[in-house]
Scaffold this motif. Structure first.
Motif, short mmCIF file in Angstrom:
data_model
loop_
_atom_site.label_atom_id
_atom_site.label_comp_id
_atom_site.label_asym_id
_atom_site.label_seq_id
_atom_site.Cartn_x
_atom_site.Cartn_y
_atom_site.Cartn_z
N LEU A 28 -99.25 -13.28 -44.84
CA LEU A 28 -100.61 -13.67 -45.51
C LEU A 28 -100.86 -13.10 -47.00
O LEU A 28 -101.27 -13.46 -48.03
N HIS A 29 -100.35 -11.58 -46.87
CA HIS A 29 -100.58 -10.88 -48.07
C HIS A 29 -99.21 -11.02 -49.16
O HIS A 29 -99.40 -10.52 -49.99
N ARG A 30 -97.96 -11.38 -48.31
CA ARG A 30 -96.78 -11.43 -49.22
C ARG A 30 -96.39 -10.19 -49.91
O ARG A 30 -95.79 -10.08 -50.98
N ASP A 31 -96.72 -9.05 -49.14
CA ASP A 31 -96.64 -7.88 -49.53
C ASP A 31 -95.09 -7.36 -48.55
O ASP A 31 -95.13 -6.59 -47.63
N PHE A 32 -94.02 -7.72 -49.19
CA PHE A 32 -92.80 -7.46 -48.23
C PHE A 32 -92.21 -6.04 -48.33
O PHE A 32 -91.87 -5.69 -47.11
N ALA A 33 -92.45 -5.25 -49.13
CA ALA A 33 -92.12 -3.89 -49.10
C ALA A 33 -92.94 -3.25 -48.10
O ALA A 33 -92.43 -2.42 -47.22
N ALA A 34 -94.22 -3.64 -47.95
CA ALA A 34 -95.24 -2.95 -47.03
C ALA A 34 -94.87 -3.28 -45.60
O ALA A 34 -95.00 -2.62 -44.76
N ALA A 35 -94.49 -4.69 -45.51
CA ALA A 35 -94.03 -5.10 -44.27
C ALA A 35 -92.75 -4.52 -43.55
O ALA A 35 -92.74 -4.05 -42.45
N VAL A 36 -91.78 -4.33 -44.59
CA VAL A 36 -90.54 -3.49 -44.15
C VAL A 36 -90.97 -1.89 -43.78
O VAL A 36 -90.42 -1.33 -42.54
N GLU A 37 -91.89 -1.28 -44.42
CA GLU A 37 -92.18 -0.11 -44.06
C GLU A 37 -92.89 -0.01 -42.62
O GLU A 37 -92.68 0.68 -42.10
N ARG A 38 -93.90 -1.06 -42.25
CA ARG A 38 -94.36 -1.06 -41.00
C ARG A 38 -93.26 -1.34 -39.96
O ARG A 38 -93.46 -0.92 -38.73
#
Length: 290
Positions: A28-38
């Motif tokens: 949804l947000h296309r925030d890939f760096a934050a997705a990897v962090e989670r």
């Protein structure tokens, strides 16, 4: 006074929540760096790989790795994918089938199948993995995307013959596919030198034509300058300027960055020196100044 618990407290419930959050960040947000962090936080909360007490959380951990792989690929950090996954599973034999499949497809797509050569071989060579229902499909994927593109036909035949998950009919089909790939590989190896040999005379012919054209152009330039010198008082630097401009046009149009143009440019310099010596005869040679 009690300390506040960390926002990402270890545990399967927190890992599931982080998985859902990572999927939202990815899609949804296309925030890939934050997705990897989670995903990293979720994997850390589940512990160091397979073992007692972790079997029921294997699917959550696998899903976290799948989301992390996709996020890394979106950031063009695909070179980190394999090492990133192995930090949570430690050895290739423990990789979930879905994660292994995704890694093979990823490195095949970026034309780096050799990265998965040892990892895939180790996973398929594990006795524990041979009982998995995905074993046969992963073996075929490993053949098609790793072994055959790398020309490892002997290893491919050995793997197929020693796989108990394949019936005799499917084994014969795969051996036939390997044989066809070997034949195409040999045909390409045989035709490649012939193509290179055909290309060299063509390049020499083109080089000769272009060299002859340049020599003709410079000869005409020399005659023109001589004819004009009979009527006008030309300064020697005008000759140099015109000849240099002609050389610039020819070299730029040939694209000096192309490897085929390098020998021509070398010959071009020699021709230019000879023509320059003819154009600037001793009578019209400019005096040497201080």
């Amino acid at each position: 006074m009690r300390a506040e618990p960390p926002a990402w407290a270890p545990g399967p419930a927190q890992a599931a929540a982080l998985l859902e959050e990572a999927a939202d960040l990815l899609v949804l947000h296309r925030d890939f760096a934050a997705a990897v962090e989670r995903c990293e936080a979720g994997c850390d909360s589940l512990g160091p790989g397979p073992g007692p007490g972790h079997e029921s959380f294997a699917e959550v951990k696998c899903s976290l790795c799948v989301v992390g792989i996709q996020a890394l690929a979106e950031m063009n950090r695909w070179r980190e994918v394999l090492s990133w996954v192995l930090q949570y599973y430690h050895v290739p034999e423990h990789l979930p089938p879905k994660v292994l499949e995704l890694c093979i497809l990823l490195y095949s797509k970026v034309r780096e199948p050799q990265v998965m050569l040892e990892v895939g071989g180790s996973w398929l060579g594990s006795q524990a993995n041979r009982s998995l229902p995905e074993f046969g499909s992963l073996l075929e994927l490993y053949l098609a995307r790793v072994l055959l593109p790398l020309g490892r036909f002997g290893a491919a035949e050995e793997l197929v013959r020693g796989c108990p998950a394949l019936d005799s009919e499917r084994r014969l089909q795969l051996l036939g596919t390997i044989g066809d790939s070997r034949g195409r590989w040999r045909q390409e190896e045989e035709t490649r030198p012939e193509a290179e040999e055909r290309q060299d005379p063509a390049a020499e012919t083109l080089l000769g034509v272009l060299s002859q054209k340049l020599l003709t152009m410079l000869t005409l330039l020399r005659r023109t300058l001589r004819s004009m010198s009979n009527h006008f008082c030309l300064l020697p630097y005008k000759k140099m300027l015109l000849a240099t401009f002609l050389l610039y046009l020819v070299v730029v149009r040939l694209d000096p960055a192309s490897p085929t143009s390098l020998p021509f440019i070398y010959k071009l310099v020699q021709l230019f020196r000879q023509a320059w010596a003819a154009v600037l005869s001793p009578v019209h040679r400019p005096p040497i100044g201080d």
